[in-house]
Scaffold this motif. Sequence first.
Motif, PDB file in Angstrom:
ATOM      1  N   ARG A  77       0.815  -1.210   0.000  1.00 58.73           N
ATOM      2  CA  ARG A  77       0.000   0.000   0.000  1.00 58.73           C
ATOM      3  C   ARG A  77       0.846   1.257   0.000  1.00 58.73           C
ATOM      4  NH1 ARG A  77      -4.282  -0.844   4.752  1.00 58.73           N
ATOM      5  NH2 ARG A  77      -4.989   1.136   3.922  1.00 58.73           N
ATOM      6  N   LEU A  78       2.098   1.105   0.421  1.00 54.33           N
ATOM      7  CA  LEU A  78       2.914   2.283   0.670  1.00 54.33           C
ATOM      8  C   LEU A  78       4.365   1.982   0.278  1.00 54.33           C
ATOM      9  CD1 LEU A  78       2.562   4.008   4.085  1.00 54.33           C
ATOM     10  CD2 LEU A  78       4.788   3.307   3.316  1.00 54.33           C
ATOM     11  N   ALA A  79       4.940   2.847  -0.538  1.00 53.26           N
ATOM     12  CA  ALA A  79       6.331   2.632  -0.950  1.00 53.26           C
ATOM     13  C   ALA A  79       7.171   3.807  -0.492  1.00 53.26           C
ATOM     14  CB  ALA A  79       6.418   2.491  -2.470  1.00 53.26           C
ATOM     15  N   ILE A  80       8.416   3.547  -0.137  1.00 52.99           N
ATOM     16  CA  ILE A  80       9.304   4.638   0.286  1.00 52.99           C
ATOM     17  C   ILE A  80      10.619   4.578  -0.484  1.00 52.99           C
ATOM     18  CG2 ILE A  80      10.076   3.226   2.246  1.00 52.99           C
ATOM     19  CD1 ILE A  80      10.588   6.266   3.451  1.00 52.99           C
ATOM     20  N   LEU A  81      11.097   5.734  -0.892  1.00 54.22           N
ATOM     21  CA  LEU A  81      12.453   5.841  -1.422  1.00 54.22           C
ATOM     22  C   LEU A  81      13.271   6.683  -0.456  1.00 54.22           C
ATOM     23  CD1 LEU A  81      12.061   6.353  -5.248  1.00 54.22           C
ATOM     24  CD2 LEU A  81      12.575   4.286  -3.975  1.00 54.22           C
ATOM     25  N   PRO A  82      14.158   6.040   0.304  1.00 54.96           N
ATOM     26  CA  PRO A  82      15.009   6.803   1.220  1.00 54.96           C
ATOM     27  C   PRO A  82      16.097   7.532   0.434  1.00 54.96           C
ATOM     28  CG  PRO A  82      15.338   4.424   1.496  1.00 54.96           C
ATOM     29  CD  PRO A  82      14.395   4.616   0.349  1.00 54.96           C
ATOM     30  N   GLN A  83      17.024   8.138   1.162  1.00 52.57           N
ATOM     31  CA  GLN A  83      18.127   8.826   0.482  1.00 52.57           C
ATOM     32  C   GLN A  83      19.299   7.879   0.303  1.00 52.57           C
ATOM     33  OE1 GLN A  83      18.231  12.446   3.052  1.00 52.57           O
ATOM     34  NE2 GLN A  83      19.240  13.285   1.250  1.00 52.57           N
ATOM     35  N   GLY A  84      20.134   8.186  -0.653  1.00 58.20           N
ATOM     36  CA  GLY A  84      21.412   7.474  -0.798  1.00 58.20           C
ATOM     37  C   GLY A  84      21.281   5.992  -1.018  1.00 58.20           C
ATOM     38  N   MET A  85      20.490   5.607  -2.019  1.00 55.64           N
ATOM     39  CA  MET A  85      20.319   4.186  -2.283  1.00 55.64           C
ATOM     40  C   MET A  85      21.463   3.678  -3.156  1.00 55.64           C
ATOM     41  SD  MET A  85      16.381   4.668  -3.108  1.00 55.64           S
ATOM     42  CE  MET A  85      16.859   6.120  -3.953  1.00 55.64           C
ATOM     43  N   THR A  86      21.873   2.437  -2.922  1.00 56.40           N
ATOM     44  CA  THR A  86      22.899   1.836  -3.769  1.00 56.40           C
ATOM     45  C   THR A  86      22.418   0.466  -4.214  1.00 56.40           C
ATOM     46  OG1 THR A  86      23.957   0.950  -1.816  1.00 56.40           O
ATOM     47  CG2 THR A  86      24.888   2.968  -2.731  1.00 56.40           C
ATOM     48  N   ALA A  87      22.749   0.120  -5.446  1.00 59.32           N
ATOM     49  CA  ALA A  87      22.380  -1.193  -5.966  1.00 59.32           C
ATOM     50  C   ALA A  87      23.659  -1.940  -6.319  1.00 59.32           C
ATOM     51  CB  ALA A  87      21.510  -1.029  -7.207  1.00 59.32           C
ATOM     52  N   PRO A  88      23.615  -3.296  -6.307  1.00 58.63           N
ATOM     53  CA  PRO A  88      24.772  -4.063  -6.745  1.00 58.63           C
ATOM     54  C   PRO A  88      25.193  -3.642  -8.149  1.00 58.63           C
ATOM     55  CG  PRO A  88      23.105  -5.508  -5.828  1.00 58.63           C
ATOM     56  CD  PRO A  88      22.508  -4.147  -5.885  1.00 58.63           C
ATOM     57  N   ALA A  89      26.486  -3.741  -8.432  1.00 62.33           N
ATOM     58  CA  ALA A  89      27.034  -3.156  -9.658  1.00 62.33           C
ATOM     59  C   ALA A  89      26.415  -3.706 -10.939  1.00 62.33           C
ATOM     60  CB  ALA A  89      28.547  -3.368  -9.676  1.00 62.33           C
ATOM     61  N   ASP A  90      26.058  -4.991 -10.958  1.00 58.33           N
ATOM     62  CA  ASP A  90      25.669  -5.574 -12.246  1.00 58.33           C
ATOM     63  C   ASP A  90      24.160  -5.665 -12.448  1.00 58.33           C
ATOM     64  OD1 ASP A  90      25.228  -7.468 -10.305  1.00 58.33           O
ATOM     65  OD2 ASP A  90      25.612  -9.143 -11.662  1.00 58.33           O
ATOM     66  N   ILE A  91      23.382  -5.020 -11.571  1.00 63.47           N
ATOM     67  CA  ILE A  91      21.937  -5.183 -11.642  1.00 63.47           C
ATOM     68  C   ILE A  91      21.369  -4.342 -12.795  1.00 63.47           C
ATOM     69  CG2 ILE A  91      21.352  -3.307 -10.068  1.00 63.47           C
ATOM     70  CD1 ILE A  91      19.313  -5.062  -8.817  1.00 63.47           C
TER      71      ILE A  91
END
Lengths: 268, 336
Positions: A77-91
Motif C-alpha cells: 500500500r505504501l512505498a518509500i524511497l530513502p536517500q542514498g540508495m545503492t544497488a549491486p554493480a551488475d543489476i
Amino acid sequence: MALETRALGVSIRGKEILHNVSICFPGNKRTAIIGPNGAGKSTLLRILAGLEHNYEGKVLLDGQELCGIGRKALSRRLAILPQGMTAPADITVERLVDYGRFPYRSWLHSSNGKADREAVECALRETGLRHFRDRQVAELSGGERQRAWIAMALAQQPEILLLDEPTTYLDIAHQLEVMQILTKLNRDYQMTVIMVLHDINHALQYADELVILKNHGIFAQGTPEKILTVDMVASVFGVKADIFLNSRGKAVLSPVSIVPGKKHEMIV
Amino acid sequence: MIGTISQDRGTKTLKRQICILVIFAVLACVGFIMSIMKGSVPIPVAEIGQAVMGNNAGMHEQIIMNIRLPRTIVAALVGINLALSGAVLQAVMKNPLADPHIIGISSGAGLMGIMVMLVFPEHEYFVAPAAFLGAMGAAICIYFLAWKNGIRPIRIILAGVAVSAFLGAGISALLIFYSDRVHGALMWMVGGLAARSWPHVNIIYPYTLVGGLLTMLGARHLNVLQLGDEVAKGLGLRVELTRIIMTAVAAMLAASAVSVVGLLGFVGLIVPHAARLIIGTDYRCLLPATALLGAAVVTLSDTFARTVFAPTELPVGIFMAVLGAPFFLFLLRREL
C-alpha cells in the motif's frame, strides 16, 4: 487514503527529534515536507513509512494503526524511497524494478506471472525507462538512476509514495523530470505523494500542500498560497527572502540574506 | 553504443548464466571423477561406474568404495558447505570480507577441536562433535555480543574479530603448552581430507541438504537485502529476521564442514567472490554457482594435493591457498 499521526513523539538516545506531532496527510494530494536541517523531516518520513517503530503516539493509515499492519501488506500500500540508495554493480533496470514485486511474493510463491510483468511494464513506461530496461543501473546518469528507483517503488503499486529528497544531486532538468513524473502519478493514478524537499521552490511549484517543520514540531500546514509569507520564511529558515510570481502564477522564493540573530536561534 | 546492443541483453544474460552454471557443473563432475581415479593406484573410469553400480567385485572396488569415494564425497560436501556459507554471510553482512571466520566458526571449532586433540588425545573420536559445538558456541556468543536493538553487520564483524582474537589466544596457549603433540593439531588447523570416510560423510550430508535448501529458498531475500536495509524494509522484507535465520544457516553449514576437515580457510571467502565475479550478483544463480564451484575446487585441489608430491600428501588447505589466491587475484585484476 489518508495517513495521519496523533501526538507523535520520538527521541533517539535521549535527544528529542519530534514532539507532539499531530498531522493528517490528505489522500490523493502531493504534500511537501520542508524545514531547516535537524527539524525531524527524515525521521517523520521514516515513521510514516513504518521503518521506525520506537515512537510514542499513533500513526494511522486509513484509521488503522501502522504497526498493526504486516510488513508485506504495508509494502503493497505504501512505498518509500530513502536517500542514498545503492544497488549491486551488475543489476539491470528491469531487475531492480522487478524487486518492487517482492511484497507480492512469498517464500514458495516466487512469481505472479502476468500481474508482475504488467506492473513492471507499467512502472517502466511511467518513468520513461522502457528503452533502458537492460541497461545496468550503475551505468545510468543520476537522473535516470533516480527514475529507476522510482520505477521500483511504482512496481509495488502503492497508494502512497514517500520520497526523501528525491532531487538531491540532480541537475535542474532532471530535478524537474522527477517532479513531473510524481505529478503525473498523482494525477493519473490518484497516488498520494509525500516528499521531503530541500528546495522550497520545488515545493511551491509541485506540492498541493506544505507541511513546515521547525524545532521538532509542526510550524504550519496548508496550501502554498495560504502559508507562504516573507515572515514565515524569516522565522522558519532565518532567511530574508523576496517572493515573486513566475510566468505560471506560482510563487517563487528568492533568498536575499540571513536574518541577523535568527541563525543562532535556529541552531538551538 | 550500449543502447543499440541492449535490446536482447536480458535474454543474453540468462543464457550466459545458464552456460556458466553448466560449465561449473561439468567442472564439479570432472573434479569428482578425477578425485576417484587418481592416487597411488590409478583406476580407469569404467571401473568406477561398475563399482558404484555394485556389479563388479574387482580388486579396485575396495579402494573405490572404502577410500576414494567417501573421501571425494566429503571433499565435495565440504566445498559446497563452506562456499555457500561464505556467499550467504557476504550478503547478510554486506561486507566483502565476510566469511565463516567472521562469525567465529574457525576460532570456536579450532579451540575445541585442538583442545580435544592435545589435552584428551585418547578421545580423538570426539574431535568432530567438539569442534561443531565450539563453532556454534562461538557463533552464538558473537551474536549475543552484537545484539543491541537488532543486529548491525558492523557490530557482528567487530564482535567477531574480538571473540576470535580471544579464542585464538587459547589456541596459541594450547599449542605452546603441548608443543610435543602439536603435529596433528597443525595438520587440522590447515585443513585436510586424509583418512576421511563414510562416518564423516554421514556427519556432513544432512547439513548440506538442509542448509542448501534453506539458502536457495532465501535467495530472493538475500537479493533484496543487497539493496540496503532501508529499501529492503520498504519492500516488505523483515530484515532482522532474515539476517538472523540466514546467519544461523551459514553457521551450521560452516561448522559441519570445519568439524570434519579442520580449519579450511579460503573456500568460504574466495570461492563466492570468484563465482560472483564470473556469474554476477543475482543470488538465485550465484548460490548454485558457488556450491558447484566450491565442490569443484575442493575435489580438484585434494586430487592434486594427494598426487603431485606422491607419496607425500599435502594438506588440501595449503594447496588450495597456493593455487587459488593467485587465480583469484587474476580474476580481480581482469574485472576491476
